[in-house]
Design a protein around this motif. Structure first.
Motif, short mmCIF file in Angstrom:
data_model
loop_
_atom_site.label_atom_id
_atom_site.label_comp_id
_atom_site.label_asym_id
_atom_site.label_seq_id
_atom_site.Cartn_x
_atom_site.Cartn_y
_atom_site.Cartn_z
N GLN A 1 0.43 -0.94 0.23
CA GLN A 1 -0.06 -0.14 -0.07
C GLN A 1 0.92 1.61 0.16
O GLN A 1 0.37 2.32 -0.40
N THR A 2 1.76 1.50 0.56
CA THR A 2 2.92 2.41 0.83
C THR A 2 3.27 2.43 -0.68
O THR A 2 3.79 3.68 -1.26
N ALA A 3 3.83 1.44 -1.30
CA ALA A 3 4.73 1.15 -2.41
C ALA A 3 3.73 2.48 -3.37
O ALA A 3 3.78 2.77 -4.47
N LYS A 4 2.39 1.37 -3.67
CA LYS A 4 1.77 2.18 -4.67
C LYS A 4 1.09 3.46 -4.45
O LYS A 4 0.96 4.34 -5.28
N LYS A 5 0.99 4.04 -2.73
CA LYS A 5 0.61 5.80 -2.86
C LYS A 5 1.33 6.08 -3.06
O LYS A 5 1.60 7.53 -3.82
N ARG A 6 3.09 5.54 -3.22
CA ARG A 6 4.14 6.48 -3.17
C ARG A 6 3.94 6.69 -4.84
O ARG A 6 4.09 7.57 -5.70
N ARG A 7 3.84 5.56 -5.70
CA ARG A 7 3.85 5.64 -7.01
C ARG A 7 2.67 6.79 -7.53
O ARG A 7 3.24 7.44 -8.85
N ALA A 8 1.65 6.68 -7.13
CA ALA A 8 0.57 7.42 -7.40
C ALA A 8 0.81 9.70 -7.33
O ALA A 8 0.79 9.64 -7.93
N ALA A 9 2.26 9.27 -6.02
CA ALA A 9 2.47 10.13 -6.30
C ALA A 9 3.62 10.96 -7.05
O ALA A 9 3.86 11.85 -7.64
N LEU A 10 4.70 10.01 -7.18
CA LEU A 10 5.22 10.13 -7.79
C LEU A 10 4.76 10.38 -10.18
O LEU A 10 5.30 11.07 -10.71
N LEU A 11 3.75 9.74 -10.28
CA LEU A 11 3.14 9.63 -11.33
C LEU A 11 2.48 11.13 -11.77
O LEU A 11 2.85 12.15 -12.11
N VAL A 12 1.96 12.06 -10.06
CA VAL A 12 1.22 13.53 -9.73
C VAL A 12 2.77 14.35 -10.19
O VAL A 12 2.83 15.59 -10.94
N TRP A 13 3.62 13.62 -10.00
CA TRP A 13 4.69 14.30 -9.56
C TRP A 13 5.34 14.57 -11.00
O TRP A 13 6.00 16.19 -11.84
N ALA A 14 5.59 13.50 -11.72
CA ALA A 14 5.93 13.57 -13.05
C ALA A 14 5.37 14.72 -14.59
O ALA A 14 5.70 15.30 -14.99
N THR A 15 3.94 13.76 -13.89
CA THR A 15 3.10 15.27 -14.87
C THR A 15 2.94 16.61 -14.70
O THR A 15 2.87 17.28 -15.24
N GLU A 16 3.08 17.03 -13.28
CA GLU A 16 3.46 18.50 -12.95
C GLU A 16 4.58 18.93 -14.22
O GLU A 16 4.72 19.88 -14.40
#
Length: 230
Positions: free
Chosen positions: A24-39
Motif C-alpha cells: 500500500q505504501t509503494a502504491k501510494k508513492r507511485r501515485a504521488a510520483l505520477l503526479v510529480w512527473a505529470t506536473e
C-alpha cells in the motif's frame, strides 16, 4: 507450549500484514510520483528497466553490484534539457560465519539532466569523517578558497582546473544553501542521487540542484564546450 502456539499463529499474520502495508505504501508513492512527473511534463513508467546503465554508461553508480534495474522511471524534456528520474536497485553479497551467502539489496533515487555539453568528470558529495582522516595519508580531495565549502564537500576530478571552473564562488554558495546530494558529472549528463527512495519533493530538490549547477556554468566555459570563441 501455549506461547509457542501463539507465536506460530501470530508470526504469519504479522508477515502478511507487513507485506500488505509495504504494498500500500509503494502504491501510494507511485501515485504521488505520477503526479510529480505529470506536473513536470515527464512520462512515467513504473516497470523495471534493466538497460539504464547502457544509456548512461559513464556513471559508475549504475554499474554497482548485480541484478541492476531502474523502476518508476520519469523521463522527458524540461526547459530544453532532457531529464530522467528513477529509483535504482542493485544487489551485493556477503558470507556469514556459517558459510551461508547473504544477499543485500541496495536502493537509491536519482535525477539525470542532459546538459547538451561535453562535460568532464567531476564528483561532489558530503565530506565524511573518513575523508578527513585520509587527508593525513595524502588522499586529499580538491580544496577551494571558500573554506566552508571545502569543509562541507568532498570534490574529486581528474582535471583540477575543471573543478575550479565549474565550482566558482556563486556555485559554491548555491550548493552550501541547497539540499545535499551526491553529484556526478560525466559526458553530457549531471546526475544527482541520494540513498534510499526519494519522495516527490526530494526529486524536485535534486532536479533543482542539478539545474542550478548547469545554469551557473560560466559563459566562457559554455562557449568553449560548444567549440565557439570565448
Amino acid at each position: 507450549m501455549e506461547g509457542a502456539w501463539i507465536f506460530f499463529v501470530l508470526f504469519p499474520l504479522i508477515v502478511i500484514g507487513g507485506a500488505i502495508l509495504a504494498h500500500q505504501t509503494a502504491k501510494k508513492r507511485r501515485a504521488a510520483l505520477l503526479v510529480w512527473a505529470t506536473e513536470n511534463g515527464l512520462r512515467f513508467d513504473l516497470g523495471r528497466d534493466p538497460g539504464l546503465e547502457r544509456r548512461f554508461p559513464l556513471h559508475k553508480c549504475l554499474r554497482e553490484g548485480s541484478d541492476r534495474y531502474a523502476e518508476n522511471v520519469m523521463e522527458g524534456d524540461r526547459e530544453g534539457r532532457g531529464v530522467c528520474a528513477f529509483d535504482y536497485h542493485y544487489e551485493t553479497y556477503s558470507t556469514n560465519s556459517k558459510g551461508h551467502r547473504q544477499t543485500h539489496h541496495h536502493w537509491f533515487s536519482a535525477v539525470v539532466v542532459d546538459s547538451g555539453l561535453p562535460l568532464k568528470s567531476l564528483s561532489i558529495r558530503n565530506e565524511t569523517f573518513l575523508d578527513r582522516f585520509t587527508e593525513f595519508v595524502g588522499l586529499d580531495d580538491i580544496d577551494f578558497e571558500l573554506t566552508e565549502f571545502s569543509n562541507e564537500f568532498y570534490v574529486k576530478a581528474p582535471e583540477r582546473r575543471w573543478a575550479f571552473e565549474v565550482l566558482h564562488q556563486e556555485t559554491m554558495e548555491f550548493l552550501l544553501g541547497s539540499p545535499r546530494f551526491t553529484l556526478e558529472m560525466a559526458g553530457p549528463w549531471l546526475l544527482a542521487r541520494r540513498n534510499g527512495r526519494m519522495k516527490p519533493a526530494q526529486f524536485s530538490e535534486a532536479l533543482g540542484v542539478a539545474e542550478g549547477i548547469l545554469d551557473r556554468l560560466p559563459r566562457y566555459l559554455v562557449k568553449q564546450l560548444k567549440g565557439e570563441d570565448a
